[in-house]
Structures are given as structure tokens and as C-alpha cells.
Design a protein around this motif. Structure first.
Motif, PDB file in Angstrom:
ATOM      1  N   MET A   1       0.838  -1.203   0.000  1.00  0.00           N
ATOM      2  CA  MET A   1       0.000   0.000   0.000  1.00  0.00           C
ATOM      3  C   MET A   1       0.873   1.252   0.000  1.00  0.00           C
ATOM      4  N   ALA A   2       0.329   2.302  -0.553  1.00  0.00           N
ATOM      5  CA  ALA A   2       1.084   3.545  -0.667  1.00  0.00           C
ATOM      6  C   ALA A   2       1.239   4.213   0.697  1.00  0.00           C
ATOM      7  N   THR A   3       2.348   4.909   0.855  1.00  0.00           N
ATOM      8  CA  THR A   3       2.547   5.752   2.022  1.00  0.00           C
ATOM      9  C   THR A   3       1.929   7.104   1.738  1.00  0.00           C
ATOM     10  N   LEU A   4       0.967   7.501   2.557  1.00  0.00           N
ATOM     11  CA  LEU A   4       0.265   8.771   2.349  1.00  0.00           C
ATOM     12  C   LEU A   4       0.550   9.725   3.498  1.00  0.00           C
ATOM     13  N   PRO A   5       0.717  11.022   3.232  1.00  0.00           N
ATOM     14  CA  PRO A   5       0.669  11.645   1.912  1.00  0.00           C
ATOM     15  C   PRO A   5       1.792  11.156   1.003  1.00  0.00           C
ATOM     16  N   LEU A   6       1.493  11.060  -0.270  1.00  0.00           N
ATOM     17  CA  LEU A   6       2.436  10.559  -1.251  1.00  0.00           C
ATOM     18  C   LEU A   6       3.575  11.557  -1.422  1.00  0.00           C
ATOM     19  N   PRO A   7       4.827  11.134  -1.206  1.00  0.00           N
ATOM     20  CA  PRO A   7       5.931  12.088  -1.310  1.00  0.00           C
ATOM     21  C   PRO A   7       6.311  12.374  -2.760  1.00  0.00           C
ATOM     22  N   PRO A   8       6.838  13.562  -3.031  1.00  0.00           N
ATOM     23  CA  PRO A   8       7.347  13.843  -4.374  1.00  0.00           C
ATOM     24  C   PRO A   8       8.366  12.793  -4.790  1.00  0.00           C
ATOM     25  N   GLY A   9       8.396  12.491  -6.085  1.00  0.00           N
ATOM     26  CA  GLY A   9       9.249  11.418  -6.578  1.00  0.00           C
ATOM     27  C   GLY A   9       8.496  10.119  -6.736  1.00  0.00           C
ATOM     28  N   SER A  10       7.300  10.042  -6.148  1.00  0.00           N
ATOM     29  CA  SER A  10       6.454   8.867  -6.323  1.00  0.00           C
ATOM     30  C   SER A  10       5.826   8.891  -7.716  1.00  0.00           C
ATOM     31  N   THR A  11       5.226   7.768  -8.086  1.00  0.00           N
ATOM     32  CA  THR A  11       4.562   7.671  -9.389  1.00  0.00           C
ATOM     33  C   THR A  11       3.061   7.569  -9.192  1.00  0.00           C
ATOM     34  N   LEU A  12       2.346   8.414  -9.913  1.00  0.00           N
ATOM     35  CA  LEU A  12       0.892   8.435  -9.868  1.00  0.00           C
ATOM     36  C   LEU A  12       0.371   7.901 -11.202  1.00  0.00           C
ATOM     37  N   GLY A  13      -0.555   6.964 -11.151  1.00  0.00           N
ATOM     38  CA  GLY A  13      -1.108   6.373 -12.363  1.00  0.00           C
ATOM     39  C   GLY A  13      -2.398   7.047 -12.783  1.00  0.00           C
ATOM     40  N   ILE A  14      -2.612   7.135 -14.091  1.00  0.00           N
ATOM     41  CA  ILE A  14      -3.850   7.696 -14.633  1.00  0.00           C
ATOM     42  C   ILE A  14      -4.425   6.724 -15.652  1.00  0.00           C
ATOM     43  N   LEU A  15      -5.676   6.323 -15.446  1.00  0.00           N
ATOM     44  CA  LEU A  15      -6.386   5.516 -16.428  1.00  0.00           C
ATOM     45  C   LEU A  15      -7.022   6.463 -17.437  1.00  0.00           C
ATOM     46  N   GLY A  16      -6.537   6.436 -18.666  1.00  0.00           N
ATOM     47  CA  GLY A  16      -7.041   7.312 -19.708  1.00  0.00           C
ATOM     48  C   GLY A  16      -5.990   8.300 -20.158  1.00  0.00           C
ATOM     49  N   GLY A  17      -5.910   8.487 -21.471  1.00  0.00           N
ATOM     50  CA  GLY A  17      -4.850   9.319 -22.015  1.00  0.00           C
ATOM     51  C   GLY A  17      -5.308  10.536 -22.785  1.00  0.00           C
ATOM     52  N   GLY A  18      -6.534  10.999 -22.543  1.00  0.00           N
ATOM     53  CA  GLY A  18      -7.053  12.166 -23.256  1.00  0.00           C
ATOM     54  C   GLY A  18      -6.595  13.479 -22.653  1.00  0.00           C
ATOM     55  N   GLN A  19      -7.340  14.553 -22.977  1.00  0.00           N
ATOM     56  CA  GLN A  19      -6.905  15.875 -22.536  1.00  0.00           C
ATOM     57  C   GLN A  19      -6.969  16.052 -21.030  1.00  0.00           C
ATOM     58  N   LEU A  20      -7.948  15.452 -20.366  1.00  0.00           N
ATOM     59  CA  LEU A  20      -8.009  15.583 -18.916  1.00  0.00           C
ATOM     60  C   LEU A  20      -6.820  14.870 -18.266  1.00  0.00           C
ATOM     61  N   GLY A  21      -6.474  13.701 -18.801  1.00  0.00           N
ATOM     62  CA  GLY A  21      -5.293  13.006 -18.313  1.00  0.00           C
ATOM     63  C   GLY A  21      -4.032  13.811 -18.546  1.00  0.00           C
ATOM     64  N   ARG A  22      -3.960  14.485 -19.695  1.00  0.00           N
ATOM     65  CA  ARG A  22      -2.799  15.319 -20.007  1.00  0.00           C
ATOM     66  C   ARG A  22      -2.641  16.444 -18.983  1.00  0.00           C
ATOM     67  N   MET A  23      -3.746  17.135 -18.700  1.00  0.00           N
ATOM     68  CA  MET A  23      -3.658  18.257 -17.762  1.00  0.00           C
ATOM     69  C   MET A  23      -3.437  17.787 -16.325  1.00  0.00           C
ATOM     70  N   LEU A  24      -3.950  16.603 -15.993  1.00  0.00           N
ATOM     71  CA  LEU A  24      -3.633  16.015 -14.686  1.00  0.00           C
ATOM     72  C   LEU A  24      -2.151  15.675 -14.591  1.00  0.00           C
ATOM     73  N   ALA A  25      -1.594  15.115 -15.673  1.00  0.00           N
ATOM     74  CA  ALA A  25      -0.181  14.748 -15.672  1.00  0.00           C
ATOM     75  C   ALA A  25       0.714  15.972 -15.523  1.00  0.00           C
ATOM     76  N   LEU A  26       0.346  17.064 -16.197  1.00  0.00           N
ATOM     77  CA  LEU A  26       1.127  18.291 -16.082  1.00  0.00           C
ATOM     78  C   LEU A  26       1.069  18.852 -14.664  1.00  0.00           C
ATOM     79  N   ALA A  27      -0.113  18.785 -14.057  1.00  0.00           N
ATOM     80  CA  ALA A  27      -0.241  19.259 -12.675  1.00  0.00           C
ATOM     81  C   ALA A  27       0.553  18.385 -11.721  1.00  0.00           C
ATOM     82  N   ALA A  28       0.527  17.076 -11.933  1.00  0.00           N
ATOM     83  CA  ALA A  28       1.290  16.164 -11.081  1.00  0.00           C
ATOM     84  C   ALA A  28       2.783  16.430 -11.200  1.00  0.00           C
ATOM     85  N   ALA A  29       3.230  16.716 -12.418  1.00  0.00           N
ATOM     86  CA  ALA A  29       4.656  16.991 -12.623  1.00  0.00           C
ATOM     87  C   ALA A  29       5.085  18.240 -11.856  1.00  0.00           C
ATOM     88  N   ARG A  30       4.211  19.246 -11.807  1.00  0.00           N
ATOM     89  CA  ARG A  30       4.562  20.467 -11.058  1.00  0.00           C
ATOM     90  C   ARG A  30       4.774  20.178  -9.577  1.00  0.00           C
TER      91      ARG A  30
END
Length: 359
Positions: free
Chosen positions: A1-30
Motif C-alpha cells: 500500500m502507498a505511504t500517504l501523503p504521497l511524497p514527491p518522486g512517487s509515481t501516480l497512475g492515470i487511467l485514460g490518455g485524453g486531454q483531462l489526463g494530459r492536464m492532470l499529468a502536467l499538474a502532477a509533474a509540477r
């Protein structure tokens, strides 16, 4: 199980690769996260800005196992993710948010209406029909016109028909594929509104100001936010959002579409257990947008403030409208968000712009 809060450097998964996934990925990268996207298309908008792309169907056991091997927490960009996929990821020890209950409610329009009414969130009158004969009988009982929608799937005006006479219900049922449907009474509304709300893993909530929305052909054309609403109307919307978030034990951002009636009351049209098109204005109108808010919530971080610093007119760019990027780039108060989609089909959302105005 994940350690929460999730520390930076962790990997977050997204089901779906459309525009909402893109903007979520950009926010996660920040926020310092890597992102792994599971998507059927190897050249998806989200995949091209993510650290990892896993190509496969959303219910492919091998692909889900690959995702579980690299991601500590998984979320999704659209509500038609198979519920079994969420259960599979959970069985592999991966945190998934929002949870399966929110998916189950959002994937079936009858279950959604029943949940909303039970939670004290009012909706239009509705009825279910599994056959053409039941559709005719339900339309006659409710009184035409009614809006017939498939119980599952359908978006941007797809999967629905107006039925003007009970005698037309059987044909409409067939046109929608002969699948189970919901029939909804028309709402005598003066405008369409929406509220974007978030709930963290600790139960804390945050809501953005209401947006006023305008559709064309069943597709959102523009949103104006913060909407000009009374304190009473804003309070109604916030109360509805709180009931929905609590009732689903929700984690993440939810979009709630509303009808404002002539008497100043609100009805819920539908909910979306994800970031939402009517919340795109927050990217340039608030210090922390809906995408960062969602990442914060699912990662177990504190929620961010939702106070606006600008008034925004969000315009969807459909089809070849995105080709006007050069002209739009010359407008000093316009912020451009393009999705990186390859094929500008008519009516397809290729991007959006946020036009900024003083509060």
C-alpha cells in the motif's frame, strides 16, 4: 500500500490518455510526481507528457499489473473505466481514488439519480425503461416531452433523444441501440451552472465559485466564472456538493452540473467523478486549479485555496478552431491550452482558451 501523503518522486497512475489526463499529468509533474498513463493509444495526449505509457485496454489484466508495479496511487480521467479494473488494482495493493462507489453511481444514470435524491440533492423526475414497450409506457405516464438517455455511457450530447410524443418512444429506444434507458422530465431552467468541488483523504472539502455554462449541440461551448449568483444560490450549490462528497466518501475533484430554476432553486443534472470541462477556467482564474487540486486530494496532500483572482471566459476550441492559435496568441488577455490531438474532427475538443478579465 502507498505511504500517504504521497511524497514527491512517487509515481501516480492515470487511467485514460485524453486531454483531462494530459492536464492532470502536467499538474502532477509540477508537484514533483512522475506519471504513468494506461491508454489504448500509444500516441495519446496524456502519454506524450507522462514519464511512462502503458499501452493496453483499461480492463487488460497484464496492463493493470504493469500499472500497479510502477504506481503507488491511481486515478482516472473519465467515468467509464470498468469497475473491475479498479477492483483489480486495489487487489494488487494500489490506492485508487475516487473509489469504486463513485464510479458505480456515475456510470448508471438511474443509480446516479437515486443516489442524488437519497442524499438530498434534488433532480428532475425520471423513470427507467429496459424495453421499447416500457419506454412507451413510461413516456405516457410521465407526459411528453421527455429526454431519453442511455443508462450507461454517452457524453457531449451523444446517447440521448428528445421524445415529443409517447408514440415516438419505441423508435427513439431503437435509435439509442435498444439498451436500457432513463427518461427525464424537462427542466424549466433559466441557466445552466456547475460547481467544482474537492474532498481530501482527511475529509476536508474545498469548492470553487460557480460557473455559468452555455452548450451548443450538446457540447459545452463556453463557461463564465465566477458566475454572477446570489449568496443564497451559492450556498445551495455548496450544500449540494457537500452532501454528494460525503455520501460517496469521495476523494478527489468532482464536477456537478446544475439547473437554476425560475424560483431560484437548483436541480442537479449530473455528476462527473473527475476533473471537469466547466472547471478549466480555474487554470488561469485561481492560484491552484482543479487539476492540481485533484492531484493533491488523491495523493493525500492538503487541499489548496479556491479563491479566484480573475474573471474568466473559457471557450472550447472545436475541430479546426484550434488552428487559430497564432491569432489567439496575439491576444494579451488570452491563455491558450491545446491538447496535442492529431486529428481535428468536427465537434472534437482540440483545446480551450481562457480569456481573463478583472474581478
Amino acid at each position: 500500500m502507498a505511504t500517504l501523503p504521497l511524497p514527491p518522486g512517487s509515481t501516480l497512475g492515470i487511467l485514460g490518455g485524453g486531454q483531462l489526463g494530459r492536464m492532470l499529468a502536467l499538474a502532477a509533474a509540477r508537484l514533483g510526481f512522475d506519471v504513468a498513463v494506461l491508454e489504448r493509444d500509444a500516441d495519446s495526449p496524456a502519454g506524450r507528457v507522462a514519464a511512462h505509457t502503458i499501452v493496453g485496454a483499461y480492463d487488460d489484466p497484464a496492463a493493470l499489473e504493469q500499472l500497479a508495479a510502477v504506481a503507488q496511487v491511481v486515478t482516472f480521467e473519465f467515468e467509464n473505466v470498468p469497475a473491475d479494473s479498479v477492483l483489480k488494482l486495489q487487489s494488487l495493493g494500489v490506492e485508487v481514488a475516487p473509489g469504486p462507489e463513485a464510479l458505480a453511481v456515475a456510470q448508471d444514470r438511474i443509480a446516479e439519480k437515486q443516489f442524488l435524491n437519497a442524499s438530498g440533492a434534488p433532480t428532475v423526475a425520471f423513470s427507467a425503461a429496459d424495453t421499447a414497450e416500457e419506454a412507451v409506457a413510461a413516456t405516457a405516464a410521465m407526459g411528453a416531452p421527455v429526454l431519453m438517455k442511455t443508462r450507461r455511457e454517452g457524453y457531449d450530447g451523444k446517447g440521448q433523444r428528445w421524445v415529443e410524443h409517447a408514440a415516438d418512444a419505441a423508435a427513439a429506444f431503437t435509435e439509442l441501440g435498444g439498451v436500457p434507458v432513463i427518461l427525464e422530465a424537462p427542466a424549466d431552467f433559466v441557466r445552466e451552472l456547475s460547481i467544482i468541488a474537492a474532498r481530501g483523504r482527511d475529509g476536508a472539502t474545498a469548492v470553487y465559485p460557480l460557473a455559468e455554462n452555455h452548450h451548443e449541440g450538446g457540447i459545452l461551448r463556453r463557461s463564465l466564472a465566477p458566475a454572477q449568483v446570489s449568496e443564497d444560490l451559492a450556498f445551495q450549490a455548496e450544500k449540494i456538493a457537500a452532501r454528494i462528497l460525503k455520501g460517496l466518501n469521495y476523494v478527489g475533484v468532482v464536477g456537478i452540473e446544475l439547473f437554476e430554476l425560475k424560483d431560484g432553486t437548483l436541480l442537479v443534472n449530473e455528476i462527473a467523478p473527475r476533473v471537469h470541462n466547466t472547471g478549466h477556467w480555474t487554470q488561469d482564474g485561481c492560484a491552484a486549479d482543479q487539476f492540481e487540486q485533484h492531484i493533491r486530494a488523491v495523493a493525500g496532500w492538503p487541499l489548496a485555496p479556491t479563491v479566484p483572482h480573475a474573471r474568466v471566459e473559457m471557450l472550447n476550441l472545436l475541430g479546426d478552431e484550434a488552428e487559430a492559435w497564432s491569432k489567439l496568441a496575439h491576444e494579451p488577455d488570452t491563455r491558450i491550452h491545446l491538447y496535442g490531438k492529431r486529428d481535428p474532427k468536427p465537434g472534437r475538443k482540440m483545446g480551450h482558451v481562457n480569456k481573463l478579465k478583472a474581478l
